[in-house]
Design a protein around this motif. Structure first.
Motif, short mmCIF file in Angstrom:
data_model
loop_
_atom_site.label_atom_id
_atom_site.label_comp_id
_atom_site.label_asym_id
_atom_site.label_seq_id
_atom_site.Cartn_x
_atom_site.Cartn_y
_atom_site.Cartn_z
N TYR A 61 27.79 -2.87 23.07
CA TYR A 61 27.92 -2.11 21.82
C TYR A 61 28.94 -2.80 20.94
CZ TYR A 61 25.40 1.91 23.65
OH TYR A 61 24.44 2.74 24.14
N THR A 108 31.77 -2.43 18.44
CA THR A 108 32.69 -1.39 17.97
C THR A 108 33.76 -2.05 17.11
OG1 THR A 108 34.38 -1.54 19.68
CG2 THR A 108 32.42 -0.30 20.23
N ALA A 133 31.88 -3.66 23.27
CA ALA A 133 32.00 -2.85 24.49
C ALA A 133 30.90 -3.31 25.43
CB ALA A 133 31.86 -1.37 24.15
N VAL A 151 29.23 -2.50 28.02
CA VAL A 151 28.95 -1.34 28.87
C VAL A 151 28.12 -1.73 30.09
CG1 VAL A 151 27.91 0.94 28.94
CG2 VAL A 151 29.16 0.21 26.92
N GLU A 170 30.36 5.95 39.32
CA GLU A 170 31.13 6.95 38.58
C GLU A 170 30.61 7.12 37.17
OE1 GLU A 170 35.77 6.63 39.85
OE2 GLU A 170 34.84 4.84 39.09
N SER A 171 30.95 8.25 36.59
CA SER A 171 30.58 8.51 35.20
C SER A 171 31.15 7.41 34.30
CB SER A 171 31.15 9.86 34.79
OG SER A 171 30.78 10.14 33.48
N GLY A 172 30.31 6.92 33.39
CA GLY A 172 30.77 5.92 32.43
C GLY A 172 30.59 4.48 32.88
N CYS A 173 30.03 4.28 34.09
CA CYS A 173 29.91 2.90 34.59
C CYS A 173 28.72 2.18 33.98
CB CYS A 173 29.82 2.88 36.10
SG CYS A 173 28.28 3.54 36.74
N GLY A 174 27.89 2.89 33.23
CA GLY A 174 26.79 2.22 32.53
C GLY A 174 25.41 2.46 33.10
N LYS A 175 25.26 3.48 33.94
CA LYS A 175 23.96 3.75 34.55
C LYS A 175 22.91 4.10 33.50
CE LYS A 175 25.58 7.21 36.97
NZ LYS A 175 26.99 7.27 36.53
N SER A 176 23.27 5.07 32.65
CA SER A 176 22.32 5.48 31.62
C SER A 176 22.02 4.34 30.67
CB SER A 176 22.86 6.66 30.82
OG SER A 176 23.04 7.77 31.65
N THR A 177 23.04 3.60 30.30
CA THR A 177 22.85 2.50 29.38
C THR A 177 21.90 1.46 29.97
OG1 THR A 177 25.10 2.90 28.63
CG2 THR A 177 24.07 0.84 27.94
N GLN A 215 18.61 12.14 30.72
CA GLN A 215 19.83 12.87 31.06
C GLN A 215 19.99 13.95 29.99
OE1 GLN A 215 23.32 10.39 31.44
NE2 GLN A 215 24.52 12.07 32.25
N GLU A 261 19.92 11.55 36.00
CA GLU A 261 20.67 12.77 36.32
C GLU A 261 19.83 14.03 36.07
OE1 GLU A 261 24.10 12.70 37.12
OE2 GLU A 261 24.86 10.82 36.28
N PRO A 284 35.19 -0.61 28.90
CA PRO A 284 34.19 -1.65 28.69
C PRO A 284 34.60 -2.65 27.60
CG PRO A 284 33.40 0.48 27.92
CD PRO A 284 34.68 0.73 28.62
N1 LIG Z 1 28.10 3.52 20.58
C1 LIG Z 1 28.93 3.13 21.56
N2 LIG Z 1 29.95 2.31 21.30
C2 LIG Z 1 30.79 1.92 22.28
N3 LIG Z 1 30.68 2.32 23.55
C3 LIG Z 1 29.68 3.14 23.86
C4 LIG Z 1 28.75 3.59 22.90
N4 LIG Z 1 27.87 4.40 23.51
C5 LIG Z 1 28.25 4.45 24.80
N5 LIG Z 1 29.34 3.68 25.02
C6 LIG Z 1 30.05 3.50 26.28
O1 LIG Z 1 29.14 3.45 27.32
C7 LIG Z 1 29.71 4.07 28.46
C8 LIG Z 1 28.80 5.15 28.96
O2 LIG Z 1 27.81 4.53 29.63
P1 LIG Z 1 26.67 5.38 30.32
O3 LIG Z 1 26.34 6.60 29.55
O4 LIG Z 1 25.60 4.43 30.58
O5 LIG Z 1 27.42 5.82 31.63
P2 LIG Z 1 26.82 6.62 32.83
O6 LIG Z 1 27.08 5.82 34.03
O7 LIG Z 1 25.43 7.01 32.59
O8 LIG Z 1 27.76 7.86 32.87
P3 LIG Z 1 27.41 9.40 33.15
O9 LIG Z 1 27.44 9.58 34.62
O10 LIG Z 1 28.52 10.11 32.46
O11 LIG Z 1 26.08 9.67 32.55
C9 LIG Z 1 31.00 4.68 28.08
O12 LIG Z 1 32.05 3.89 28.57
C10 LIG Z 1 30.95 4.66 26.57
O13 LIG Z 1 32.23 4.44 26.09
#
Ligand SMILES: Nc1ncnc2c1ncn2[C@@H]1O[C@H](COP(=O)(O)OP(=O)(O)OP(=O)(O)O)[C@@H](O)[C@H]1O
Ligand code: SF4
Ligand SMILES: [Mg+2]
Lengths: 361, 343
Positions: free
Chosen positions: A34, A36, A41, A43, A62-69, A127, A208, A306
């Motif tokens: 991403y 920013t 970032a 991700v 863990e939450s935020g590790c980038g799975k959804s991305t 999700q 999820e 990230p």
């Molecule tokens: N537009 C954006 N700009 C910068 N960073 C972003 C943006 N959108 C998402 N992120 C970053 O991507 C990360 C979230 O990634 P993601 O949603 O893939 O995580 P996840 O593993 O699916 O977490 P969860 O378990 O909470 O769903 C976060 O660190 C967030 O800061």
């Protein structure tokens, strides 16, 4: 749970040899970044993983590790300011019915080329199903519109299909006429699962799907998902941060940390013999439901940003085994035996050379 | 009964609000005008005195008294109010007009209403449709230069007052280029009727005033639609629609457009009042024979009956539009329906 190299060979080995026949989706060195104001970032930053046919592949971390991305990248749903920096997602599917199979790189397809693949070949349970349904459309229309968009079924066929799928997830036909706000969270989640299997896709990516639900509903839905998978012969990528759910559902697991894949193996391998110190921490943090109110041991330290992953091994600031090499050199995801991969210096020959006697445990 | 049928209670509540708002607004206007330091008859007498040096005499006083009675200006303020309300709401009579005595006000209004409705209705609907279409595109392709340009133009336009645009049109297109007529609603050489030359003349005369209204109001619709669409694009259900493999055109039509129709339809009803005010100026500038023009004539001579009649029509039409929207909302939006049922 002790994790040592020493007891690795004692575990029963499962035959998981990756064989090109079984490959459905091969994700190679994928980066989703991403833009920013503070920089890029990263991700998702270099993920390698292969999904085999007819398996439930659990994507954990863990939450935020980038799975959804990562999965949104594969589905090509990343929106600006996000973008796919590099990588490949090789997807094998029967392009024109039974006329053999084709392999395409999903990242190279134009949006017009990816569109026909969606739902027919790769379906998605997003999700947050709570907000994924259009509040002013009836459930029936939101399922049949996708059926009618792909292929040439009649309105009546589409309706029949829709009602059949609703039944598969245990929803009465009356739900079809309702609007999203009239359904409970569990019912909405079931609707998204029913919708995803209407066209019998080869691959179902579920992000999820049960996280927001209470434990009982979660159980029922997981069971329904497993039943559907058996009936339709689906391959499922199941995304969850909840290791307990993965233990019940997944055949194989991929453990993500800080935008990269840390460890891959069968579910029993991962649980009985976690190799990566991060995986070990994750498994230690699973609450034991047999004991009441146990204090859950989390992984100490905070998840990194990230915008600036730690140098060398991304996990080193939180790793109790970290050595000098961990801070300098990024460990690559390497195979320790067929189907079993880990990204950690401990499992390289160099580790013991540099610290004879073994500091591990 | 009321408890068992919340929708019915909702309708009843809206209806009561409707009646009371009209009554309240109308009453306030009534007293506001009666509190003015003059009235049509006194003003007229004064003018006569000034113009013809008529002396105060008993015959003048008698005539004045006679007309005051005709216009309902005799007695105390309270008596006038009760009499007037009875006459308007029970007998359905707005009283005689002063500007065109002895024609009753309703006759005058009926003559001018079609012009106002024609001009206002057409241009408001035109700008609403155009604004939604342009705003939809500008929001959908929000990262393109087209969208940026449209947005900037719309922002600038929304800052310019309506009369300035109208003046510009009159000066440039009317007097400068002499392309289009700028006065009246039709060419006097044609008699009113359902004939082609007359209709063409009416259309020709409507172009400039309608353009002025469209230009001013379209900017607002573009900006609100664009921002609604941009918010909508961030919604999970739009990403989901895309994941389903729906064609962008279908997502735009079945998801985006459909979901912004509710706020925009509500907005249409709410802005109707504001548009009516703008219409007044436009009618003055283009000497358009609508209600705005009539109101202007009437105010100048303290013609209370006509002023109140025109204002009553405006209040009732704006309130009715918003009542209709309120009544239709639960039918259109399932969420509101449930909300009402659960309260
Ligand atoms: N537009 C954006 N700009 C910068 N960073 C972003 C943006 N959108 C998402 N992120 C970053 O991507 C990360 C979230 O990634 P993601 O949603 O893939 O995580 P996840 O593993 O699916 O977490 P969860 O378990 O909470 O769903 C976060 O660190 C967030 O800061
Ligand atoms: S590479 Fe080093 S820091 Fe990273 S997990 Fe392995 S031991 Fe810990
Ligand atoms: Mg996620």
């Amino acid at each position: 749970m002790n994790s040592t190299k020493a007891n690795t060979p004692a575990r029963p080995q499962q035959k998981v040899a990756p064989d090109s026949e079984r490959r459905l989706l091969q994700i190679k060195d994928t980066r989703v970044w991403y833009t920013t104001v503070a920089g890029e970032a990263k991700v998702v930053d270099g993920v390698n993983v292969t999904i085999n046919r007819n398996e439930v592949f659990g994507l954990a971390g863990e939450s935020g590790c980038g799975k959804s991305t990562l999965v949104e990248g594969v589905l090509r749903l990343i929106k600006s300011p996000g973008y796919i920096k590099s990588g490949q997602a090789l997807f094998t599917y029967p392009k024109d019915g039974n006329a053999g199979e084709t392999t395409v790189n999903l990242f190279e397809l134009g949006l017009g080329e990816i569109r026909p693949l969606r739902w027919q070949h790769i379906a998605y349970v997003p999700q947050g199903a709570m907000n994924s349904l259009n509040p002013v459309m009836r459930i029936s229309d939101q399922i049949t519109d996708a059926i009618l968009e792909h292929g040439n079924s009649t309105k009546a066929d589409a309706t029949k299909n829709m009602l059949h799928r609703l039944e598969m997830v245990g929803l009465p036909p009356s739900v079809a006429r309702m609007y999203p706000h009239e359904l409970s969270g569990g019912m909405k989640q079931r609707v998204t699962i029913a919708a995803a299997v209407t066209l019998r896709p080869e691959l179902l990516i579920a992000d999820e799907p049960t996280t927001a639900l209470d434990v009982n509903v979660q159980r029922v839905i997981l069971q329904e998902l497993l039943d559907i998978r058996k009936e339709l012969n689906l391959t499922i990528v199941y995304v969850s941060h909840d290791m307990a759910v993965h233990a019940e559902l997944a055949d194989r697991l991929g453990i993500m940390y800080a935008g990269a894949m840390m460890e891959v193996g069968t579910t029993s391998q991962i649980f009985k013999d976690p190799l990566h110190p991060y995986t070990q921490g994750l498994i230690r943090s699973i609450p034991d439901i047999s004991k009441e109110r146990v204090r859950v041991e989390g992984i100490p330290g905070l998840a990194p940003s990230p915008l600036a992953w730690p140098t060398g091994c991304r996990f080193h600031p939180r790793c109790q085994f970290a050595k000098d090499v961990c801070r300098r050199v990024e460990p690559l995801l390497t195979e320790t035996k067929p189907g079993r991969q880990v990204a950690c210096h401990i499992y390289t020959d160099a580790w013991n050379e540099k610290s004879p006697g073994g500091t591990v445990q | 009964m009321l408890k068992r049928h919340p929708i019915f209670a909702y309708y009843l509540r809206k209806l009561i609000t409707y009646v009371f708002t009209i009554w309240g607004a109308f009453t306030i206007t009534f007293f506001l005008f009666r509190l003015l330091p003059s009235n049509p008859v006194d003003a007229w007498v004064k003018t006569l005195e000034r113009q013809y040096a008529v002396q105060q005499s008993s015959s003048v006083a008698n005539t004045a008294a006679y007309y005051k009675e005709q216009f309902g200006l005799n007695g105390t303020l309270g008596e006038q109010y009760v009499r007037y309300m009875y006459q308007v709401f029970v007998k359905g009579n707005l009283g005689p007009s002063f500007v065109n005595y002895p024609d009753p006000v309703q006759t005058l209004i009926m003559k001018r209403l079609p012009w106002t409705i024609g001009l206002l209705g057409t241009s408001v609907i035109l700008s609403w449709v155009a604004g939604i279409v342009i705003g939809l595109l500008a929001g959908w392709f929000r990262e393109t230069r087209f969208s940026g340009a449209i947005t900037n133009i719309a922002i600038s336009l929304s800052q310019i007052p309506a009369y300035l645009i109208a003046l510009l049109l009159v000066l440039v297109v009317g007097y400068g280029l002499k392309w289009l007529p700028t006065r009246g609603a039709w060419d006097a050489q044609y008699s009113i009727g359902f004939t082609l030359p007359f209709i063409l003349s009416v259309l020709q005369h409507a172009i400039l005033p309608a353009t002025a209204i469209v230009i001013v109001s379209v900017a607002g619709w573009i900006l609100t639609t664009r921002s609604l669409i941009i918010t909508l694009l961030g919604e999970d259900y739009l990403l989901y629609a895309e994941a389903k493999g729906l064609k962008p055109w279908n997502i735009m039509r079945r998801y985006a457009l459909r979901n912004i129709m509710l706020p925009q339809a509500t907005g249409l009803a709410l802005t109707l009042g504001a548009v009516m005010n703008g219409q007044l100026l436009i009618e003055l500038l283009f000497v358009y024979p609508g209600l705005g023009d009539l109101l202007n004539l009437a105010i100048n001579v303290y013609d209370f009956n006509t002023v109140l009649g025109v204002i009553l029509i405006s209040i009732v039409s704006v309130m009715t539009a918003s009542l209709l929207i309120d009544l239709a909302l639960p039918l259109i939006d399932p969420r509101i329906r449930t909300q009402i049922q659960s309260t």
